[in-house]
Design a protein around this motif. Sequence first.
Motif, mmCIF file in Angstrom:
data_model
loop_
_atom_site.group_PDB
_atom_site.id
_atom_site.type_symbol
_atom_site.label_atom_id
_atom_site.label_comp_id
_atom_site.label_asym_id
_atom_site.label_seq_id
_atom_site.Cartn_x
_atom_site.Cartn_y
_atom_site.Cartn_z
ATOM 1 N N ALA A 265 -23.484 -58.872 10.224
ATOM 2 C CA ALA A 265 -22.079 -59.540 10.502
ATOM 3 C C ALA A 265 -22.080 -60.470 9.150
ATOM 4 O O ALA A 265 -20.993 -60.876 8.804
ATOM 5 C CB ALA A 265 -21.874 -59.970 11.654
ATOM 6 N N ARG A 266 -23.324 -61.304 9.131
ATOM 7 C CA ARG A 266 -23.162 -62.355 7.979
ATOM 8 C C ARG A 266 -22.910 -61.667 6.499
ATOM 9 O O ARG A 266 -22.077 -62.127 5.867
ATOM 10 C CB ARG A 266 -24.630 -63.128 7.923
ATOM 11 N N VAL A 267 -23.433 -60.611 6.208
ATOM 12 C CA VAL A 267 -23.179 -59.946 4.900
ATOM 13 C C VAL A 267 -21.578 -59.676 4.952
ATOM 14 O O VAL A 267 -21.120 -59.743 3.804
ATOM 15 C CB VAL A 267 -23.835 -58.706 4.887
ATOM 16 N N VAL A 268 -21.389 -58.909 5.964
ATOM 17 C CA VAL A 268 -19.757 -58.625 5.887
ATOM 18 C C VAL A 268 -18.958 -59.910 5.806
ATOM 19 O O VAL A 268 -17.955 -60.080 4.901
ATOM 20 C CB VAL A 268 -19.404 -57.872 7.285
ATOM 21 N N PHE B 8 -9.431 -62.382 24.658
ATOM 22 C CA PHE B 8 -10.504 -63.352 25.114
ATOM 23 C C PHE B 8 -9.842 -64.795 24.565
ATOM 24 O O PHE B 8 -9.343 -65.050 23.395
ATOM 25 C CB PHE B 8 -11.598 -63.092 23.912
ATOM 26 N N PRO B 9 -10.381 -65.825 25.417
ATOM 27 C CA PRO B 9 -9.853 -67.093 25.173
ATOM 28 C C PRO B 9 -10.284 -67.618 23.727
ATOM 29 O O PRO B 9 -9.593 -68.312 23.061
ATOM 30 C CB PRO B 9 -10.665 -67.994 26.423
ATOM 31 N N TRP B 10 -11.528 -67.250 23.329
ATOM 32 C CA TRP B 10 -11.955 -67.927 22.302
ATOM 33 C C TRP B 10 -11.183 -67.038 20.971
ATOM 34 O O TRP B 10 -11.103 -67.783 19.769
ATOM 35 C CB TRP B 10 -13.480 -67.415 21.996
ATOM 36 N N LEU B 11 -10.651 -65.811 21.176
ATOM 37 C CA LEU B 11 -9.814 -65.236 20.239
ATOM 38 C C LEU B 11 -8.432 -66.024 20.114
ATOM 39 O O LEU B 11 -8.006 -66.362 18.911
ATOM 40 C CB LEU B 11 -9.478 -63.924 20.478
ATOM 41 N N ASP B 12 -8.070 -66.568 21.119
ATOM 42 C CA ASP B 12 -6.671 -67.335 21.279
ATOM 43 C C ASP B 12 -7.203 -68.745 20.374
ATOM 44 O O ASP B 12 -6.189 -69.140 19.476
ATOM 45 C CB ASP B 12 -6.280 -67.820 22.555
ATOM 46 N N ASP B 13 -8.162 -69.302 20.511
ATOM 47 C CA ASP B 13 -8.505 -70.357 19.794
ATOM 48 C C ASP B 13 -8.480 -70.398 18.319
ATOM 49 O O ASP B 13 -8.141 -71.319 17.603
ATOM 50 C CB ASP B 13 -9.723 -71.073 20.406
ATOM 51 N N MET B 14 -9.106 -69.014 17.923
ATOM 52 C CA MET B 14 -9.137 -68.974 16.590
ATOM 53 C C MET B 14 -7.873 -68.440 15.643
ATOM 54 O O MET B 14 -7.448 -68.902 14.752
ATOM 55 C CB MET B 14 -10.067 -67.579 16.430
ATOM 56 N N PRO C 53 -17.245 -64.857 12.767
ATOM 57 C CA PRO C 53 -17.040 -64.004 13.503
ATOM 58 C C PRO C 53 -16.897 -64.171 14.948
ATOM 59 O O PRO C 53 -17.528 -65.195 15.266
ATOM 60 C CB PRO C 53 -18.309 -62.935 13.354
ATOM 61 N N LEU C 54 -16.110 -63.466 15.921
ATOM 62 C CA LEU C 54 -16.128 -63.744 17.128
ATOM 63 C C LEU C 54 -16.893 -62.696 17.900
ATOM 64 O O LEU C 54 -16.942 -61.620 17.642
ATOM 65 C CB LEU C 54 -14.787 -63.351 17.692
ATOM 66 N N ARG C 55 -17.881 -63.167 18.721
ATOM 67 C CA ARG C 55 -18.961 -62.138 19.532
ATOM 68 C C ARG C 55 -18.343 -61.672 20.841
ATOM 69 O O ARG C 55 -17.747 -62.698 21.609
ATOM 70 C CB ARG C 55 -20.180 -63.023 19.801
ATOM 71 N N THR C 56 -18.194 -60.432 21.098
ATOM 72 C CA THR C 56 -18.013 -60.087 22.324
ATOM 73 C C THR C 56 -18.720 -58.863 22.965
ATOM 74 O O THR C 56 -19.866 -58.572 22.268
ATOM 75 C CB THR C 56 -16.509 -59.276 22.017
ATOM 76 N N VAL C 57 -18.433 -58.356 23.818
ATOM 77 C CA VAL C 57 -19.300 -57.217 24.467
ATOM 78 C C VAL C 57 -19.320 -55.900 23.606
ATOM 79 O O VAL C 57 -20.519 -55.217 23.636
ATOM 80 C CB VAL C 57 -18.856 -56.931 25.815
ATOM 81 N N PHE C 58 -18.734 -55.857 22.450
ATOM 82 C CA PHE C 58 -18.299 -54.704 21.809
ATOM 83 C C PHE C 58 -19.254 -54.996 20.328
ATOM 84 O O PHE C 58 -19.764 -53.984 19.639
ATOM 85 C CB PHE C 58 -17.191 -54.174 21.300
ATOM 86 N N GLY C 59 -19.457 -56.471 19.969
ATOM 87 C CA GLY C 59 -20.111 -56.547 18.721
ATOM 88 C C GLY C 59 -19.739 -58.147 18.175
ATOM 89 O O GLY C 59 -19.191 -58.860 18.892
ATOM 90 N N TYR C 60 -19.503 -57.857 16.685
ATOM 91 C CA TYR C 60 -19.065 -59.257 16.179
ATOM 92 C C TYR C 60 -17.652 -58.677 15.431
ATOM 93 O O TYR C 60 -17.625 -57.704 14.631
ATOM 94 C CB TYR C 60 -19.807 -59.704 15.069
#
Length: 666
Positions: free
Chosen positions: A150-153, A193-199, A212-219
């Motif tokens: 994710a950091r590379v991306v 996701f609340p954190w997605l709203d914040d972003m 990146p936003l971390r969720t149950v699916f990945g970043y």
Amino acid sequence: MSFSKCIFVLVFVSIVFSGCSSVPRDVLATIDGTPLSVSDYEEMFLRTRLNRPHNDEEKREFLTTLTDFRVKVAEAERLGLQNDPDFIQEVKEYRDNLALSFLYEQRLAEPALRTLYDRRLEEIKIQQLVVKWAPGEGPDADTSMTWEKARVVESIIKASGLPFDSLVTLYSDDGGKARTRGVIGWIIAGTTFPWLDDMIYDLQPGQVTPHPLRTVFGYHFFKVLDRKPARQRLRPAQILYRLDLEQRNDTTAGVAFLGALRDSIQQGLATFEELAMRHSQDTVSGPIGGDLGWMTRGTNIEANFEDALLNLQVGEVSRVVRTPFGLHLIKMLAEEAPEPLEKQKDHLRRIYRNERFATDFLHFTTQLRRQYNYAINANVVERLLGRIDSSHSTSTPGWDKALTREDRAAYLLRTDIGPVTVDEAVAFIKSEPTVQMRRFTAAVLDTVALMLADRRLALHESRDFENSIPEFRRLLQEYRSTALITRLEEREVWNAIQPGEEEMQAWWRERKSEFTLPPRVKIAEIFTHTEKMSMIFRDSLYAGYDFGYLASRYTQRPGYFRNNGEWDFMDYNQNELARTAAGMAVGQIAGPIPFEGGFSLIKVLDKHDAREQTWEEARSSVIGMYKSERAAARRAEWVRELRARHQVVEYPGNLDAAFPPVKMEN
């Protein structure tokens, strides 16, 4: 003349002559000389009954009720009930719990609701690039490989200058990216996701989330494609076609049928409303042209239905939409602007409680700990663990007997507003349900210390609420008054009624006909989730299989197989099974009957006609009714005595000043 009659005469005379007294028009009564004003009366009326009085009789009745309430409070205070230690503790516990509710509402919920409301005035179209978890990694395990990718991306997104579409094609792990290009579509705050709203609500079209936003699916990385005013208040109509899941071709038939209806609407051969009344299988909306009423986005609307609805303009009809309820044609009847914040608060509060409160609460308490320099005493924790038997849990009786007086007096934790002793922690552990059945470890004691500190610090933040928040002060005073009256009536009314068994039996015998058992039926049931299986069991019963045997082996109602599917006796109207059994003979079998999401076969085992209850059956009901009847008589006499003792004078003639008629504008 008896004392009670004398009191009654005094009260009656005082009320009769009150109309002749020269008192201010805004005084409706006096109690021990203290006036009850029109403004106090109106405020209490509206708060307890929510609407203005309908007539003069209702106004007079409430004046008596309010006066009696205040008289009882005055009597409780005369007797000193407010000084009882148990009462003081009860009010303190209520005050603390109320204060915490106000504090969290004031500091956390109110700002969050305003932010959520403001955000929901817009909806945002987004596109995502997702880096899914590497094999063996996940949200609850090691994530180093996925994080490095994710950091590379992230560095490529920031430095490459490539269009986001190209980055999605090259690096996203979304299996549907070839079809969707990562486009999620329009979303509104409070539905993701609340954190997605914040972003994303801080971004403008064309901008990409800075991290990146971390969720149950990945970043995930997101790009904002567009923003527009949100559609929240929609009024749809539908034509529903319910699918027969046992018929494989029913979906094709349903799509063709609704497609033909849509063609008729588009060609002007019939209106949507006419076809809904003739063909919709929704028995509620069908007869009124399919109208489903006003709906607010995100409030329990099925996802596919909502997606289709949001793609319609007023007057448009959708293509065929499939949901778990069947197939639908949807028409947008009307649209309204979003409701104001006050009308949406209940809905927004539910969203907030489910999505964000726990995180906000954690941040808030962590901030308070830092602000007040919270510190746990590690030496005391070590001493306690050495004293307490390691085989004991927090629920073991007497687990604290090994603690000495010095142990109990030691400080488990310290803050700038004061320490908390081990003795306080012991009392907390014994009374707090969430810390029961735990082995004594440093982690458990640390949790106890945090819970004690968080409550202590939060209550310290609420220390001035009685002075600074009128609503808080009012609720606390009303609770105190109500609690005083409850204790007073327990003492003066209920404790004065101690009927004997013979006395109650004599009262019951005079009213035996009022205590009856209705007609009842006892059944056995074989419950299945599919009609097909229920039909198979019905055929087995017709072939001679024993009902109890099949029920004990195959009924799918949890727990009922143990007693061969037998229910307890039920009133004839208790449910659909009882109503069906009421018309059957003992031994008769019926079904399948659609019931509670499945299908039931029933056998009538026994039936009882309506009959009077025996004393043993009626006893508990008799006790309650008899004591209530006696209490009502005792309370009426007692209140008359209180009114005389506290020199109550009512001025019903002044009620004209309360709730004057509303002037209608021309």
